[in-house]
Design an enzyme around this catalytic site. Structure first.
Site, PDB file in Angstrom:
ATOM      1  N   HIS A   1       1.825   1.277   3.874  1.00  0.00           N
ATOM      2  CA  HIS A   1       2.961   1.702   3.056  1.00  0.00           C
ATOM      3  C   HIS A   1       3.038   0.861   1.788  1.00  0.00           C
ATOM      4  O   HIS A   1       3.216   1.388   0.673  1.00  0.00           O
ATOM      5  CB  HIS A   1       4.243   1.576   3.872  1.00  0.00           C
ATOM      6  CG  HIS A   1       5.500   1.798   3.086  1.00  0.00           C
ATOM      7  ND1 HIS A   1       6.094   3.032   2.959  1.00  0.00           N
ATOM      8  CD2 HIS A   1       6.268   0.937   2.385  1.00  0.00           C
ATOM      9  CE1 HIS A   1       7.180   2.916   2.210  1.00  0.00           C
ATOM     10  NE2 HIS A   1       7.316   1.651   1.854  1.00  0.00           N
ATOM     11  N   GLU A   2       2.899  -0.454   1.945  1.00  0.00           N
ATOM     12  CA  GLU A   2       2.964  -1.335   0.779  1.00  0.00           C
ATOM     13  C   GLU A   2       1.788  -1.092  -0.168  1.00  0.00           C
ATOM     14  O   GLU A   2       1.950  -1.105  -1.394  1.00  0.00           O
ATOM     15  CB  GLU A   2       3.001  -2.797   1.230  1.00  0.00           C
ATOM     16  CG  GLU A   2       4.181  -3.162   2.115  1.00  0.00           C
ATOM     17  CD  GLU A   2       5.532  -2.866   1.470  1.00  0.00           C
ATOM     18  OE1 GLU A   2       5.609  -2.839   0.221  1.00  0.00           O
ATOM     19  OE2 GLU A   2       6.502  -2.641   2.201  1.00  0.00           O
TER      20      GLU A   2
ATOM     21  N   HIS B   1       2.477   1.870  -2.373  1.00  0.00           N
ATOM     22  CA  HIS B   1       3.278   1.579  -3.561  1.00  0.00           C
ATOM     23  C   HIS B   1       2.393   1.111  -4.717  1.00  0.00           C
ATOM     24  O   HIS B   1       2.645   1.440  -5.880  1.00  0.00           O
ATOM     25  CB  HIS B   1       4.313   0.498  -3.241  1.00  0.00           C
ATOM     26  CG  HIS B   1       5.536   0.996  -2.534  1.00  0.00           C
ATOM     27  ND1 HIS B   1       6.287   2.076  -2.971  1.00  0.00           N
ATOM     28  CD2 HIS B   1       6.157   0.561  -1.398  1.00  0.00           C
ATOM     29  CE1 HIS B   1       7.307   2.268  -2.160  1.00  0.00           C
ATOM     30  NE2 HIS B   1       7.251   1.369  -1.188  1.00  0.00           N
TER      31      HIS B   1
ATOM     32  N   GLU C   1       9.480   6.041  -1.623  1.00  0.00           N
ATOM     33  CA  GLU C   1       9.298   5.575  -0.254  1.00  0.00           C
ATOM     34  C   GLU C   1       8.538   6.598   0.586  1.00  0.00           C
ATOM     35  O   GLU C   1       7.655   6.251   1.374  1.00  0.00           O
ATOM     36  CB  GLU C   1      10.660   5.269   0.374  1.00  0.00           C
ATOM     37  CG  GLU C   1      11.374   4.075  -0.237  1.00  0.00           C
ATOM     38  CD  GLU C   1      10.539   2.815  -0.167  1.00  0.00           C
ATOM     39  OE1 GLU C   1      10.001   2.507   0.917  1.00  0.00           O
ATOM     40  OE2 GLU C   1      10.421   2.134  -1.200  1.00  0.00           O
TER      41      GLU C   1
END
Length: 241
Positions: A116-117, A120, A178
């Site tokens: 997920h990071e 980004h 997100e």
């Protein structure tokens, strides 16, 4: 000219399948990222547990490679904080709390967070968020100046313009960021050899632990746990994973 300026900063991101407003690149935020990382290392309590640190580096290395981000050095830190959390900073820095490591049941779930990071970063969300904020402030300032401070419209823009931009533009985009990072994250998990469906299991655990904050989704920078889980399940099913 003012209205046309943001359009000049639009760029197509193939990983997201959409255009982005980018008046600054992630590289332009690297200095702030380095400063924030230095402050984190100084102020935060760092875990010296070698097993925890080695685990984060090992899983992180696989996910970063799967995301195509191994062309830069990456730093990982395990922070002594019981709240389950992780973050990424421009410049290649990832922080994971011991609370998150205690929460995840396996490396697949840890990979979901780091993926997920990494999402980004690939999506340049930090740069896009900065660009959106600066452009919104610029347009509100111009509109307020054009309306004049003595008019009802001018006073309204001055009093409520920032709140309106947050609810109608910036917060929805933040929630979109997100969900995009979730989707990219499971892509990287799968490429790295981890089980994408463990991302859903992780968010169900997060939802159970949070117990519901009561804050409406419209007023939050993050989507609700239910929205996030539903979106992840739909995407993973569409991929046949």
């Amino acid at each position: 000219m003012i209205l046309a300026a943001p359009l000049a900063g639009c760029a197509y991101n193939a990983d997201l399948g959409r255009d982005q407003l980018l008046i600054v690149q992630d590289s332009g935020l690297a200095a702030q990222g380095e400063k924030a990382w230095t402050q984190t290392l100084r102020a935060g309590r760092l875990s010296q547990d070698e097993r925890k640190n080695a685990r984060v580096r090992a899983v992180g290395g696989r996910v970063v490679t799967a995301a195509g981000l191994n062309n830069r050095p990456w730093d990982y830190a395990v922070l002594i904080d019981e709240a389950p959390n992780a973050f990424v900073l421009p410049g290649g820095h990832v922080g994971v709390t011991v609370g998150l490591l205690d929460l995840v049941e396996n490396d697949d779930q840890l990979a979901a967070v780091i993926g997920h990071e990494a999402g980004h970063v690939v999506a340049q969300h930090a740069a896009e968020r900065y660009s959106q904020t600066m452009t919104t402030k610029l347009l509100l300032g111009v509109a307020g100046a054009a309306a004049g401070t003595s008019t009802d419209l001018g006073r309204g823009l001055k009093s409520y313009g920032d709140d309106a931009s947050q609810y109608l533009f910036l917060l929805p985009f933040s929630r979109k960021h997100e969900l995009e990072a979730d989707r990219l994250g499971v892509d990287y998990m799968q490429r790295a050899g981890y089980r994408p469906r463990e991302a859903v299991t992780l968010w169900r655990k997060m939802k159970a632990q949070a117990g519901g904050s009561g804050k409406p989704e419209i007023a939050s920078t993050h989507p609700s746990d239910a929205s996030r889980i539903a979106a992840l399940e739909a995407y993973i099913s569409s991929k046949g994973w």
